[in-house]
Motif scaffolding. Structure first.
Motif, short mmCIF file in Angstrom:
data_model
loop_
_atom_site.label_atom_id
_atom_site.label_comp_id
_atom_site.label_asym_id
_atom_site.label_seq_id
_atom_site.Cartn_x
_atom_site.Cartn_y
_atom_site.Cartn_z
N ALA A 24 -9.23 -4.55 -4.71
CA ALA A 24 -7.85 -4.89 -5.08
C ALA A 24 -7.09 -5.65 -4.02
O ALA A 24 -6.17 -6.41 -4.34
CB ALA A 24 -7.10 -3.61 -5.44
N GLY A 25 -7.43 -5.46 -2.74
CA GLY A 25 -6.69 -6.13 -1.67
C GLY A 25 -7.38 -7.36 -1.12
O GLY A 25 -6.81 -8.07 -0.28
N LEU A 267 -15.01 -13.73 6.68
CA LEU A 267 -13.69 -13.75 7.31
C LEU A 267 -13.40 -12.42 7.98
O LEU A 267 -13.84 -11.37 7.52
CB LEU A 267 -12.62 -14.03 6.25
CG LEU A 267 -12.67 -15.38 5.54
CD1 LEU A 267 -11.61 -15.43 4.46
CD2 LEU A 267 -12.49 -16.53 6.54
N PRO A 268 -12.63 -12.43 9.08
CA PRO A 268 -12.18 -11.16 9.68
C PRO A 268 -11.24 -10.45 8.70
O PRO A 268 -10.63 -11.08 7.84
CB PRO A 268 -11.45 -11.60 10.95
CG PRO A 268 -11.06 -13.03 10.69
CD PRO A 268 -12.13 -13.61 9.82
N GLU A 269 -11.12 -9.14 8.86
CA GLU A 269 -10.32 -8.35 7.91
C GLU A 269 -8.89 -8.83 7.82
O GLU A 269 -8.29 -8.80 6.75
CB GLU A 269 -10.37 -6.87 8.29
CG GLU A 269 -9.68 -5.98 7.28
CD GLU A 269 -10.04 -4.52 7.44
OE1 GLU A 269 -9.13 -3.73 7.76
OE2 GLU A 269 -11.21 -4.16 7.25
N ARG A 270 -8.32 -9.30 8.90
CA ARG A 270 -6.92 -9.73 8.88
C ARG A 270 -6.71 -10.96 7.99
O ARG A 270 -5.59 -11.22 7.54
CB ARG A 270 -6.42 -10.01 10.30
CG ARG A 270 -7.14 -11.15 10.99
CD ARG A 270 -6.70 -11.29 12.45
NE ARG A 270 -7.44 -12.33 13.14
CZ ARG A 270 -7.14 -13.62 13.08
NH1 ARG A 270 -6.10 -14.02 12.37
NH2 ARG A 270 -7.87 -14.51 13.73
N LEU A 271 -7.78 -11.70 7.74
CA LEU A 271 -7.69 -12.85 6.85
C LEU A 271 -8.23 -12.54 5.46
O LEU A 271 -7.83 -13.16 4.48
CB LEU A 271 -8.46 -14.04 7.43
CG LEU A 271 -7.96 -14.60 8.76
CD1 LEU A 271 -8.85 -15.74 9.22
CD2 LEU A 271 -6.51 -15.06 8.64
N PRO A 275 -1.72 -7.93 3.05
CA PRO A 275 -1.07 -7.02 4.00
C PRO A 275 -1.07 -5.55 3.64
O PRO A 275 -1.39 -4.70 4.49
CB PRO A 275 0.36 -7.58 4.07
CG PRO A 275 0.20 -9.03 3.79
CD PRO A 275 -0.90 -9.11 2.78
N VAL A 276 -0.70 -5.19 2.41
CA VAL A 276 -0.65 -3.77 2.04
C VAL A 276 -2.03 -3.14 2.17
O VAL A 276 -2.19 -2.04 2.71
CB VAL A 276 -0.12 -3.60 0.60
CG1 VAL A 276 -0.19 -2.13 0.17
CG2 VAL A 276 1.32 -4.09 0.51
N ALA A 277 -3.05 -3.85 1.69
CA ALA A 277 -4.42 -3.34 1.78
C ALA A 277 -4.87 -3.23 3.22
O ALA A 277 -5.53 -2.26 3.63
CB ALA A 277 -5.35 -4.26 1.00
N ARG A 278 -4.52 -4.22 4.01
CA ARG A 278 -4.94 -4.23 5.42
C ARG A 278 -4.38 -3.02 6.16
O ARG A 278 -5.09 -2.34 6.90
CB ARG A 278 -4.47 -5.54 6.06
CG ARG A 278 -5.26 -5.98 7.25
CD ARG A 278 -5.00 -7.44 7.58
NE ARG A 278 -3.61 -7.74 7.79
CZ ARG A 278 -2.93 -8.67 7.11
NH1 ARG A 278 -3.52 -9.37 6.16
NH2 ARG A 278 -1.67 -8.92 7.38
N ARG A 279 -3.10 -2.74 5.94
CA ARG A 279 -2.48 -1.59 6.62
C ARG A 279 -3.11 -0.28 6.15
O ARG A 279 -3.35 0.63 6.96
CB ARG A 279 -0.97 -1.60 6.36
CG ARG A 279 -0.24 -2.72 7.07
CD ARG A 279 1.26 -2.51 7.04
NE ARG A 279 1.79 -2.57 5.68
CZ ARG A 279 2.25 -3.68 5.11
NH1 ARG A 279 2.22 -4.84 5.77
NH2 ARG A 279 2.75 -3.65 3.89
N ALA A 280 -3.38 -0.17 4.85
CA ALA A 280 -3.95 1.06 4.32
C ALA A 280 -5.37 1.28 4.85
O ALA A 280 -5.75 2.40 5.20
CB ALA A 280 -3.96 1.03 2.81
#
Length: 286
Positions: A24-25, A267-271, A275-280
């Motif tokens: 989803a993210g 790609l690295p996770e930050r790319l 954002p919401v998925a990355r923080r979670a």
């Protein structure tokens, strides 16, 4: 019975580490939204609601951003998932009117509200065959179970959604055959000459650059949107709505899919994640 979140009085989101947790993210979700939305608004009642009440014409970029954030909250929002589900139901309470056939509609009519949610499953399943690895049968069943749980987060009762894959496909085919059509909103979403405003999201320098170049970029963007909207829609849905798709376009889509599924996992996770998925995901690892 749905699993209730004791802290918020609402259902839990799908599990950490599940199929939706990775799906989803991911930025590939951006390509999933156009076919899913077109499939939703091909239902005359849903199309009329969007036509009459949505700001997709005047604020398409803001509307898209809000939809993406909301979707991610259903999966990654933790205790906030149920809160977001309640907010959406409140938002839809006043959405009602008459469709193109003169029939009254209300956004929270169970059949309409459930159809909007149900479209996610066949679209995710189909798109994965192009942009990722096709799901195994077990993953498809897990995805459907998790999507049902998201439906509970949104306030959809179990009685209004097929509870197994075996029950889902007859329901899905019936809606395709008996209810869908090429609505006015579908035609707008696949138009190649839409009056799209300049994108107004992102860093200031990006917005400035887009204001200068948008007259040249807009036609290409509109053609690409039409391409992924029709191409990534399940073929049986395309046929039900009456959307044309050629063998040449299919070959082009497969080439595009090979590039996407090769590049994105590198790609690295930050790319790779929004954002919401990355923080979670970062919080879950901690």
């Amino acid at each position: 019975m749905s699993a209730e979140n004791a802290d918020t009085g609402g259902p839990h989101p799908p599990p950490v580490g599940g199929v939706l947790w990775s799906l989803a993210g991911d930025i590939r979700m951006l390509l999933t939204l156009p076919p899913a939305i077109a499939l939703q608004v091909a239902h005359p009642a849903v199309g009329a609601g969007v036509d009459d009440h949505s700001v997709f014409r005047t604020d398409p970029w803001g509307r898209g951003e809000r939809s993406l954030v909301s979707l991610q909250l259903w999966v990654y929002g933790g205790e906030g998932a149920a809160q977001e589900g309640r907010r959406l139901r409140r938002l839809h309470r006043t959405i009602q009117g008459t469709d193109a056939h003169g029939r009254t509609y209300h956004a929270l009519t169970p059949a309409c509200y459930a159809w909007v949610h149900a479209t996610g499953y066949p679209v995710f399943r189909h798109v994965q065959r192009y942009l990722g690895r096709p799901f195994t049968e077990e993953q498809e069943r897990r995805l459907y179970a998790e999507w049902l749980q998201v439906g509970r987060v949104l306030g959809i009762h179990d009685r209004d959604m097929p509870q197994t894959i075996e029950e889902f496909w007859p329901y899905y085919r019936r809606v395709l055959e008996e209810e869908l059509e090429e609505t006015a909103v579908v035609r707008e979403l696949i138009a190649t000459d839409p009056p799209l405003p300049v994108p107004d999201r992102g860093p200031r320098w990006v917005r400035l650059l887009l204001r200068l170049t948008w007259p040249w970029l807009r036609p290409g963007f509109a053609r690409f949107r039409r391409f992924v909207t029709i191409g990534l829609m399940p073929p049986d849905a395309r046929r039900a709505i009456g959307l044309e798709w050629t063998d040449v376009q299919e070959r082009r889509l497969r080439r595009f899919g090979r590039v996407v599924r090769t590049v994105v996992p590198l790609l690295p996770e930050r790319l790779r994640y929004m954002p919401v998925a990355r923080r979670a995901r970062r919080a879950a690892r901690r």
